[in-house]
Motif scaffolding. Structure first.
Motif, PDB file in Angstrom:
ATOM      1  N   THR A 311       0.595  -1.468  -0.208  1.00  0.00           N
ATOM      2  CA  THR A 311      -0.169  -0.050   0.137  1.00  0.00           C
ATOM      3  C   THR A 311       0.849   1.207  -0.093  1.00  0.00           C
ATOM      4  N   LYS A 312       1.872   1.107   0.353  1.00  0.00           N
ATOM      5  CA  LYS A 312       3.083   2.315   0.678  1.00  0.00           C
ATOM      6  C   LYS A 312       3.417   2.853  -1.164  1.00  0.00           C
ATOM      7  N   ALA A 313       3.372   1.739  -1.726  1.00  0.00           N
ATOM      8  CA  ALA A 313       3.468   2.025  -3.442  1.00  0.00           C
ATOM      9  C   ALA A 313       2.285   2.816  -3.890  1.00  0.00           C
ATOM     10  N   ILE A 314       1.164   2.286  -3.436  1.00  0.00           N
ATOM     11  CA  ILE A 314      -0.109   2.906  -3.753  1.00  0.00           C
ATOM     12  C   ILE A 314      -0.017   4.306  -3.574  1.00  0.00           C
ATOM     13  N   ASP A 315       0.334   4.513  -2.171  1.00  0.00           N
ATOM     14  CA  ASP A 315       0.588   5.918  -1.640  1.00  0.00           C
ATOM     15  C   ASP A 315       1.296   6.776  -2.518  1.00  0.00           C
ATOM     16  N   LYS A 316       2.553   6.200  -3.044  1.00  0.00           N
ATOM     17  CA  LYS A 316       3.251   7.111  -3.806  1.00  0.00           C
ATOM     18  C   LYS A 316       2.893   7.586  -5.224  1.00  0.00           C
ATOM     19  N   ILE A 317       2.174   6.475  -5.796  1.00  0.00           N
ATOM     20  CA  ILE A 317       1.376   6.730  -7.057  1.00  0.00           C
ATOM     21  C   ILE A 317       0.288   7.978  -6.821  1.00  0.00           C
ATOM     22  N   LEU A 318      -0.403   8.034  -5.812  1.00  0.00           N
ATOM     23  CA  LEU A 318      -1.381   8.980  -5.535  1.00  0.00           C
ATOM     24  C   LEU A 318      -0.631  10.216  -5.314  1.00  0.00           C
ATOM     25  N   LYS A 319       0.338  10.221  -4.660  1.00  0.00           N
ATOM     26  CA  LYS A 319       1.035  11.436  -4.303  1.00  0.00           C
ATOM     27  C   LYS A 319       1.858  11.991  -5.577  1.00  0.00           C
ATOM     28  N   THR A 320       2.155  11.170  -6.443  1.00  0.00           N
ATOM     29  CA  THR A 320       2.694  11.902  -7.777  1.00  0.00           C
ATOM     30  C   THR A 320       1.450  12.406  -8.471  1.00  0.00           C
ATOM     31  N   GLY A 321       0.244  11.541  -8.506  1.00  0.00           N
ATOM     32  CA  GLY A 321      -0.793  12.225  -9.140  1.00  0.00           C
ATOM     33  C   GLY A 321      -1.410  13.575  -8.599  1.00  0.00           C
ATOM     34  N   GLU A 322      -1.216  13.540  -7.300  1.00  0.00           N
ATOM     35  CA  GLU A 322      -1.673  14.793  -6.449  1.00  0.00           C
ATOM     36  C   GLU A 322      -0.641  15.928  -7.040  1.00  0.00           C
ATOM     37  N   ILE A 323       0.437  15.915  -7.205  1.00  0.00           N
ATOM     38  CA  ILE A 323       1.446  16.945  -7.759  1.00  0.00           C
ATOM     39  C   ILE A 323       1.052  17.483  -8.897  1.00  0.00           C
ATOM     40  N   LYS A 324       0.883  16.301  -9.780  1.00  0.00           N
ATOM     41  CA  LYS A 324       0.406  16.732 -11.301  1.00  0.00           C
ATOM     42  C   LYS A 324      -0.896  17.432 -11.311  1.00  0.00           C
ATOM     43  N   ALA A 325      -1.804  16.988 -10.443  1.00  0.00           N
ATOM     44  CA  ALA A 325      -3.037  17.608 -10.458  1.00  0.00           C
ATOM     45  C   ALA A 325      -3.101  19.056 -10.001  1.00  0.00           C
ATOM     46  N   ARG A 326      -1.961  19.207  -8.975  1.00  0.00           N
ATOM     47  CA  ARG A 326      -2.194  20.628  -8.191  1.00  0.00           C
ATOM     48  C   ARG A 326      -1.405  21.580  -9.386  1.00  0.00           C
TER      49      ARG A 326
END
Length: 344
Positions: A311-326
């Motif tokens: 799940t930590k790898a999933i969190d990293k994917i979501l964090k990368t997406g967050e940066i792009k979205a922002r």
């Protein structure tokens, strides 16, 4: 003031899915499968909309687990995180900020017309939360924050896209000085093919739902081959052979639902499916549907189980997406605040 788009006249989609666990065949055929196709032709932004999920009570630990599960399902189904932006809604604060500004644009009368609130609140409307009542405004913020040109939705969500268009038009009239260059364009709904509305395996008149108390009513994306097979074998049908025309099929909801599912999984029209199985009984049809469903869904469920081990790898994917979205959302909100008269 810049109206952000990454490319001139770019087509951009935004769509979200709630992390409420038990993602099922209806979610896949009605939404995620279409997302996979769309990412080839559109600039694509997909969100796990956890702020929408909490409009009804959620158990916190289960909500976190569901966010991971939904993310895993989206990736396992074929969303390419190098092509598309995938992120968790609440991590991008601009959604909530824009929703508040839109609350000050949207009219109560518009929300009073929203049929989904009436259905979800039921007879006990006085005890429903303000969030449940106003979440279509947040949905409008989700879409307009990214200047989405198209929004893939089911029939039951089309009314919410109309509200987003109303809010965009009202905002433009209130705050955009140049009528030829409105700040918000009006997003278009995209409603797809035969399986946008997948029904319960136990009752062909009710939509397949995560909240149905009977697990046999749905095929979950986490189901094993054996579970998929068992549920389709037990799916409600009628004693008659399959008809010659789609019009005849529409009078038989359970039969219509199963052939509709087959059509979408096989990427063919419902007319073609009816033609292939005319005069056959369900003893012939169901094994074919089981084979097709297992072929399509078992790789997804296997990949989901693999992804959920980390799940930590999933969190990293979501964090990368967050940066792009922002990177897209932040300048849009800054411009909105300037138009409204707020100080950034």
């Amino acid at each position: 003031m810049t109206i952000p788009q990454s490319k001139q006249n770019e087509k951009r989609i935004f769509s979200g899915i709630q992390p409420t666990g038990n993602l099922h065949l209806g979610n896949y055929l009605g939404a995620i499968k279409n997302w996979v196709k769309l990412q080839e032709d559109f600039s694509s932004i997909f969100s796990i909309v956890d702020l929408h999920a909490i409009t009804v009570p959620q158990e916190p630990l289960q909500l976190r687990a569901s966010i991971h599960e939904v993310t895993a399902a989206i990736i396992a189904s074929g969303i390419d995180i190098n092509k598309s932006i995938l992120f968790n809604q609440s991590s991008v604060k601009e959604h909530s900020e824009l929703a508040w500004i839109f609350n000050c644009v949207c009219r109560i009368g518009w929300l009073n017309r929203m049929t989904q609130f009436k259905e979800k609140a039921g007879k006990n409307r006085e005890n429903a939360t303000v969030g449940l009542y106003s979440y279509p405004v947040l949905m409008a913020a989700d879409i307009l924050l990214y200047k989405a040109t198209h929004v893939p939705v089911g029939d039951d969500q089309k009314q919410h896209i109309e509200l987003a268009r109303d809010i965009a038009s009202s905002f433009n009239n209130m705050f955009t000085l140049d009528n030829e260059n409105n700040f918000f364009s009006l997003p278009e709904p995209q409603i797809f093919g035969p399986a946008t509305r997948v029904m319960s395996l136990r009752d062909g008149t009710k939509k397949m739902s995560k909240s149905d108390p009977s697990d046999a009513s749905r095929i979950n994306l986490t189901d094993t081959k054996e579970e998929i097979s068992s549920k389709i074998k037990k799916a409600k049908t009628d004693p008659n052979p399959l008809p010659e025309t789609v019009d005849e099929l529409k009078k038989r909801p359970e039969a219509f639902n199963l052939l509709n599912i087959y059509s979408s999984l096989s990427n063919q029209t419902l007319d073609k499916t009816v033609e292939n199985f005319v005069g056959k009984g369900f003893s012939h049809f169901k094994p074919k549907l089981i084979e097709l469903a297992v072929e399509n869904l078992n790789p997804i469920s296997s990949e989901m189980r693999y992804l959920l081990k980390d799940t930590k790898a999933i969190d990293k994917i979501l964090k990368t997406g967050e940066i792009k979205a922002r990177q897209i959302a932040e300048p849009v909100l800054q411009d909105v605040k300037s138009l409204v008269g707020l100080i950034n």
